[in-house]
Design an enzyme around this catalytic site. Structure first.
Site, PDB file in Angstrom:
ATOM      1  N   LYS A 127       0.775  -1.311  -0.108  1.00  9.47           N
ATOM      2  CA  LYS A 127      -0.160  -0.099  -0.163  1.00  9.47           C
ATOM      3  C   LYS A 127       0.947   1.364   0.044  1.00  9.47           C
ATOM      4  CE  LYS A 127      -4.038  -2.032   2.028  1.00  9.47           C
ATOM      5  NZ  LYS A 127      -4.973  -1.873   3.510  1.00  9.47           N
ATOM      6  N   LYS A 208     -10.129  -8.967 -10.099  1.00 13.68           N
ATOM      7  CA  LYS A 208     -11.314  -8.935  -9.058  1.00 13.68           C
ATOM      8  C   LYS A 208     -12.167  -7.804  -8.894  1.00 13.68           C
ATOM      9  CE  LYS A 208     -11.358 -11.160  -4.989  1.00 13.68           C
ATOM     10  NZ  LYS A 208     -11.086 -11.408  -3.760  1.00 13.68           N
ATOM     11  N   LYS A 211     -14.313  -2.812  -4.625  1.00 11.88           N
ATOM     12  CA  LYS A 211     -15.019  -1.304  -4.289  1.00 11.88           C
ATOM     13  C   LYS A 211     -14.268  -0.247  -4.398  1.00 11.88           C
ATOM     14  CE  LYS A 211     -14.611  -1.762   0.936  1.00 11.88           C
ATOM     15  NZ  LYS A 211     -13.930  -3.204   1.130  1.00 11.88           N
TER      16      LYS A 211
END
Length: 342
Positions: A127, A208, A211
């Site tokens: 991240k 995938k 969201k």
């Protein structure tokens, strides 16, 4: 390796249930992938365990968030869990930031965690590469996650394989603390749920459905309206041979649509293949859209009833009251053992 585990169980009649804890971040609007990959697993476990479900809103602010949107999503996502089938009578549902003991315990655990342990967290490495300015919170949030777990003496933590390392850190911290101060924490065990259907992006079926994806054309959000759902599915990427069968490698787009139909209609992949073997792509997409719309409208009807009543606040207030009492007792035990206070 043998580990001394302080078991946490609730007694219902003659049946003893182990405690389980899980959380779903409100960092984005929930999708069909969230339902199939996360919420459905909670529903499957709610009869087997004493289940604690929390909205980890404090974890969300490790990266920049719109404060008003975050606040909206906290209640919205909690309401959607319930609308999708999470039973508030079988689950304790609460919001992380409303319980100050999470942060208080996290600080004590940080002081019992080594820099080397925290530095090995692969999610931080992944991240942090995507951000220009990396917050300290992004580095330390696995320790807050350990506090989330250890406050409630949770025996099992259902996580995806990418979060297993964080549960292992919580185990290491608990074992170290127990060895230094005496039995205090249940040493948690990760549960990797059975790999269910993977819902892929409609515009790029090799990745995938997420969201947090910036391009939302390939994402089916649980609160999408009928027009949007149909438009997204009818424009889903497929291939040119106009034959409907499951082949993830050579036909990822069609395979994804088969998976989606199977999930929302409770059919197997084989049953879906057989049902649509003589359809062309346009006809098949229409049937998939109809099935998704039917599923989503049912969820949305229940959602509207919950979000527009006092029921959700009542559920969250009850969860808050229950968890604060549990967390306070555990925190006070820890605080005294480390020598804090008068």
């Amino acid at each position: 390796m043998t580990i001394n585990i302080i078991k946490s169980k609730i007694v219902l009649g003659d049946e003893k249930m182990d405690r389980i804890l899980t959380g779903l971040q409100p960092s984005g609007d929930l999708t069909l992938g969230s339902l199939v990959g996360g919420i459905n697993n909670i529903i499957k476990m709610q009869d087997k365990y004493e289940s604690f479900i929390f909205v980890p809103d404090m974890h969300s602010i490790t990266v920049n968030q719109d404060s008003e949107l975050l606040r909206k999503r906290i209640k919205q996502n909690a309401a959607l869990y319930i609308a999708c089938g999470v039973d508030p009578d079988k689950n304790t549902i609460y919001i992380q930031s409303e319980n100050l003991y999470h942060a208080n315990l996290s600080w004590i655990l940080e002081c019992n965690t080594y820099i080397g342990e925290a530095s090995r967290m692969t999610q931080f490495k992944d991240k942090s590469k995507k951000q220009k300015n990396v917050s300290v919170g992004l580095f330390t949030y696995p320790i807050l996650m350990a506090a989330d777990i250890l406050l409630y003496s949770s025996k099992y933590i259902p996580v995806g394989i990418d979060q297993k390392q964080h549960v292992e850190l919580a185990r290491d911290i608990a074992i170290r603390f127990n060895k230094k101060y005496g039995d205090t924490f249940v040493v948690p065990e990760p549960i990797i749920p059975e790999v269910g259907a993977k819902i892929m992006d409609l515009q790029d079926p090799t990745k995938k459905m997420s969201k947090s994806e910036e391009n939302t054309k390939g994402i089916l959000f649980l609160l999408d309206d009928e027009k949007n759902i149909r438009k997204k599915i009818m424009s889903a990427v497929t291939d040119s041979d106009n034959k409907i069968y499951y082949d993830e490698v050579n036909k990822p787009g069609i395979s994804n649509l088969i998976t989606i139909y199977s999930c929302v209609s409770n059919k197997t992949i084989k049953e879906t293949e057989e049902l649509f073997k003589d359809y062309n792509y346009g006809e098949f997409k229409k049937e998939v859209a109809d099935a998704v719309i039917k599923k989503f409208l049912d969820i949305q009807e229940k959602y509207e009833k919950i979000i527009n009543s006092s029921k959700l606040d009542e559920i969250l207030d009850n969860g808050n009251k229950k968890t604060i009492e549990i967390a306070k007792n555990k925190y006070e035990e820890v605080r005294k053992k480390v020598g804090l206070g008068r």
